[in-house]
Structure formats: structure tokens, C-alpha cells
Design an enzyme around this catalytic site. Structure first.
Site, mmCIF file in Angstrom:
data_model
loop_
_atom_site.group_PDB
_atom_site.id
_atom_site.type_symbol
_atom_site.label_atom_id
_atom_site.label_comp_id
_atom_site.label_asym_id
_atom_site.label_seq_id
_atom_site.Cartn_x
_atom_site.Cartn_y
_atom_site.Cartn_z
ATOM 1 N N CYS A 1 -4.758 32.227 6.884
ATOM 2 C CA CYS A 1 -5.630 33.182 6.194
ATOM 3 C C CYS A 1 -6.992 33.141 6.870
ATOM 4 C CB CYS A 1 -5.752 32.757 4.730
ATOM 5 S SG CYS A 1 -6.965 33.696 3.781
ATOM 6 N N CYS B 1 -7.119 39.783 9.322
ATOM 7 C CA CYS B 1 -6.600 39.337 8.031
ATOM 8 C C CYS B 1 -5.098 39.221 8.258
ATOM 9 C CB CYS B 1 -6.899 40.367 6.948
ATOM 10 S SG CYS B 1 -5.993 40.087 5.404
HETATM 11 N N1 DGL Z 1 -4.665 36.988 4.137
HETATM 12 C C1 DGL Z 1 -6.050 36.748 3.960
HETATM 13 C C2 DGL Z 1 -6.808 36.781 5.274
HETATM 14 O O1 DGL Z 1 -6.249 36.544 6.322
HETATM 15 C C3 DGL Z 1 -6.877 37.422 2.911
HETATM 16 C C4 DGL Z 1 -6.335 38.260 1.845
HETATM 17 C C5 DGL Z 1 -7.152 38.135 0.588
HETATM 18 O O2 DGL Z 1 -8.162 38.857 0.411
HETATM 19 O O3 DGL Z 1 -6.772 37.275 -0.210
HETATM 20 O O4 DGL Z 1 -7.990 36.996 5.308
#
Ligand code: DGL
Length: 267
Positions: A77, A192
């Protein structure tokens, strides 16, 4: 014991975005036992404050490491990594691999010199991203936009729901407005981990000539490098755990089965 052959790799995200890292990891380490943890009770991270994200991620990963005894943890993430990677490394005694916006490869790839970066609100304001820009793209133009709605769209897509192309067109339009007068964007950093799940939709709106760059492959290679030479015991289905009610994973059955995960479990 975290160096036992049955000890898993722990992949962590707020939701299903980290599955894009999982998919890349499978290409280099097909046999490794994986526990994928989705913090659905905390999703989305991108609209939360730095303090909220740091406390939540460090606390959860500490408890998960205790329960699952992983040999390595990956924060799959960008939001959590750009904010809490250092803190998590302080808390865990195992290697921790983060996911940060793929600005370096994008800078190496762009011909026009104009790069678009799409991330969460929290990610695009991080000093970590400023530092990456300074280090690798100082002679380029990096345009940043937040696209929080695409996190939900990616979650829904993996549950079989259609994606509204207007959400991506809005990203294109905001980037175009920011880049007015500049050479056009030829490279897009999907900053993301949810966004590569929308790769087709991005291509349909931006065109196939615009390269999409994300960190998944690089992260997978880094994990494989850190675990080089370590044995992996034969094991059953990989585990997919969620915070909050397990019903939060409803609709993901197919996506999970296709990736070798058993039914979702509560953390
Ligand atoms: N998957 C997450 C990222 O790579 C974020 C998604 C969220 O806002 O929770 O930033």
C-alpha cells in the site's frame, strides 16, 4: 519462529489493492506461503490523517506479526508505506518491504518529460514523494492528482461490478488542466496498489500509448531477493484475512479462488 519453512510472507493493504503485488510475487515465488491481510475495517486509508494511518498500520502489523509469525512483511500500500514504513520497521523484527510510487522507473521511461502521478490524497502530499521527485525526476515535470474514488471502484471491480469510465476521465481532465502548456503526459505512475486493477480502464481513457508504471514487479523482486535460499514447506491454500466482519469480503470469492486463497477469515 519466523525462519521456519512454513512461515508465511505477510502482505498487507487496506483492501484488495495489494493483490496486484501478490500477483507479481506469484511470478517469482510461486511456492511461498502467503497470508494476505486486508484492513477492510480501516479502508480507505487515503482520506485519513497521517497520525491515524501511522498508528493503525503499526499497531495492526505488530499484532499480525505476533499471530502469524511471518518471515517477511510487505506493506502493499503506497499510502501506508509513504507514511508508516519507518515506524513499522521499528516495531517488527523481520524484514519489511514497502511500496512507494514508481517515480524512478517512470522518469527513465518518459520521452516527453511529463509524468502523471495518480494516488490517494494522503500519498500525493507526502514528503516521501517530494524526495522521490527530487532524487529521480528533478529534470522532469511530475503532475500529481488524487483519485480517492478509484479505490472504491477497484474494490467493486474485483467483486464483479462495472467501473464508471467517467471516474478515469475526471483524472485525465485534472491532469490535463495541471499540465496546460506542457508537453503531453506519456507516462502514468499508478501510485496506489488498487489502481493497476483498473489498467484496462486507464488504457481505454488515456490510450495505449501512455505507459502505466507501478511498483509491483520491483517489490516482488525485492522480496525474492531478501528470501533467497530460504526453503518453503508444502502448504494448503493461502490465507486471506480481513479486519472487521468477514462479510466485508463478500463478492471476492472468485478473485480469491483464482489466486489460490481459501475463504476469507476474520483477523
Ligand atoms: N491501496 C492503497 C495504496 O496503495 C490505498 C487505498 C486506500 O485509500 O485505502 O495507496
Amino acid at each position: 519462529m519466523s525462519d521456519h519453512p512454513a512461515s508465511p510472507i505477510l502482505l498487507f493493504d487496506s483492501g484488495v489493492g495489494g493483490l496486484t503485488v501478490h500477483d507479481a510475487l506469484r511470478e517469482v515465488l510461486p511456492e511461498a506461503p502467503v497470508i494476505y491481510a486486508a484492513d477492510l475495517a480501516g479502508l480507505p486509508y487515503g482520506t485519513k490523517s497521517e497520525a491515524q494511518i501511522a498508528a493503525r498500520v503499526a499497531g495492526l502489523l505488530g499484532r499480525m506479526a505476533e499471530r502469524y509469525q511471518p518471515r517477511l512483511a510487505c506493506i502493499a500500500c503506497n499510502t501506508a508505506s509513504t507514511i508508516a514504513l519507518g515506524m513499522v520497521r521499528d516495531v517488527l523484527e523481520i524484514p519489511v518491504v514497502g511500496t512507494v510510487p514508481a517515480i524512478k522507473p517512470a522518469a527513465a521511461l518518459t520521452q516527453t518529460g511529463t509524468i502523471g502521478l495518480v494516488g490517494t490524497e494522503a500519498t500525493i502530499r507526502q514528503a516521501y514523494v517530494d524526495d522521490l521527485e527530487r532524487a529521480f525526476a528533478a529534470d522532469k515535470r511530475l503532475l500529481r492528482v488524487a483519485a480517492p474514488a478509484l479505490v472504491g471502484a477497484a474494490e467493486a471491480k474485483l467483486r464483479g461490478e462495472p467501473v464508471d469510465p467517467a471516474l478515469i476521465a475526471d483524472v485525465r481532465d485534472r491532469l490535463a488542466a495541471q499540465g496546460a502548456g506542457l508537453p503531453s503526459i506519456d507516462t502514468l505512475v499508478l501510485a496506489c496498489t488498487h489502481f493497476p486493477l483498473l489498467g484496462e480502464e486507464f488504457a481505454a481513457v488515456f490510450g495505449r500509448d501512455v505507459a502505466q508504471v507501478d511498483g509491483a514487479r520491483g517489490i516482488a523482486r525485492r522480496i525474492a531477493q531478501l528470501l533467497e535460499g530460504q526453503p518453503f514447506a508444502a502448504h494448503g491454500p493461502n490465507r486471506f484475512v480481513v479486519t472487521g466482519p468477514v462479510a466485508g469480503a463478500r463478492g471476492l470469492e472468485q478473485a480469491l479462488a483464482a489466486r489460490g486463497f481459501g475463504a476469507a477469515e476474520a483477523f
